[in-house]
Design an enzyme around this catalytic site. Structure first.
Site, PDB file in Angstrom:
ATOM      1  N   HIS A 118      43.752  43.509  56.543  1.00 13.34           N
ATOM      2  CA  HIS A 118      44.945  44.349  56.350  1.00 13.34           C
ATOM      3  C   HIS A 118      44.758  45.770  56.883  1.00 13.34           C
ATOM      4  CE1 HIS A 118      46.524  41.520  52.925  1.00 13.34           C
ATOM      5  NE2 HIS A 118      46.702  41.039  54.129  1.00 13.34           N
ATOM      6  N   ALA A 230      34.193  41.458  38.370  1.00 11.87           N
ATOM      7  CA  ALA A 230      33.382  41.193  39.567  1.00 11.87           C
ATOM      8  C   ALA A 230      32.087  42.006  39.545  1.00 11.87           C
ATOM      9  CB  ALA A 230      34.189  41.527  40.821  1.00 11.87           C
TER      10      ALA A 230
END
Ligand code: OAD
Length: 240
Positions: A118, A230
């Site tokens: 992106h 995470a």
């Protein structure tokens, strides 16, 4: 055997690891995600700020939004999740990292050559000569102009309704088509084409692992879903 042990074992034997990250991996560094409580798309309309039409209509407004996001990133550091992926790249063969994030934190953590599908918020692109350059000014004077040709600069970011760069896309798909283990980290899995990478890896026979705070549309196709932060889970997956 616990799910964590199964994943560790698969990683230790992996010859080609593909990792996809989303906004969730940077959340513990203090970068807001897009969806969910406090997400950027809860308080802002994407169509006003992240489309070519929005930029054409009001480049100054769009640049002010990116300046706000650049300002919020000043001083932000990678967290243990980013660092664990940098160690994986060092220790595991055939490592490929594909990220939807534009914050550049994977490179700061030490990952070389992440595939930024992106774009990158610290790069600008000329709307006329298409030159891409690094630009760390905070804030960027709005609207900024190209040093080479004087035309309007835009963020080097893929907006809604735009196609991804074909070379970048090819690298991302190749990573997941030919991997033996895939890690899908901190992404809601609702934006294509990234959302299809877990399924692609699974269809090609890879062992697919999701790391996320909560279940996502990918959870149904993965071999193991590890639910949690995470920054806490990824360091536990590192080879000893
Ligand atoms: P989202 O905001 O859609 O999803 C973030 C995901 O991260 C959610 O599934 C959360 O549950 C998870 N999450 C949050 N904190 C976490 C943590 N500490 N550990 C693990 N998981 C955590 O972000 P993306 O999936 O990256 O596109 O969004 C994809 C694209 O949509 C973005 O790249 C952006 C946006 O529109 C563009 O700007 C082109």
């Amino acid at each position: 055997m616990s799910d964590l042990d199964r994943v560790r074992q698969r990683l230790a034997a992996s010859q080609r690891l593909a990792v996809l990250t989303g906004a969730g991996i940077s959340a513990e560094s203090g970068v807001p995600t897009f969806r969910g409580p406090g997400g950027l798309w809860c308080n802002h309309r994407a169509e006003d700020l992240a489309t070519p039409e929005a930029f054409h209509r009001d480049p100054k407004l769009v640049w002010e939004w990116y300046n706000m996001r650049r300002t919020a990133l000043v001083g932000v550091q990678p967290n243990p999740g980013h660092h664990a992926l940098a160690v994986m790249q060092e220790k595991l063969p055939g490592f490929n990292l594909v990220t939807q994030n534009v914050d550049g934190l994977h490179a700061v953590a030490g990952n070389s050559d992440p595939v930024e599908i992106h774009g990158n918020i610290w790069k600008v692109r000329c709307t006329a000569c298409h030159a891409i350059t690094g630009d760390h000014r905070v804030p960027i004077p709005t609207p900024p102009s190209c040093a080479a040709c004087g035309a309007l600069l835009r963020p080097h970011i893929v907006w809604f309704g735009e196609s991804l760069d074909s070379d970048v896309l090819e690298r991302a798909f190749a990573a997941f088509e030919y991997c033996d283990v895939a890690l899908i980290v901190g992404t809601s899995g609702v934006v294509q084409p990234a959302a299809s990478l877990a399924d692609l890896a699974r269809r090609r026979g890879a062992f697919v692992v999701e790391v996320n705070l909560e279940p996502t549309p990918a959870t149904g196709v993965v071999d193991v879903a590890l639910h949690g932060r995470a920054g806490e889970i990824l360091p536990q997956l590192l080879p000893g």
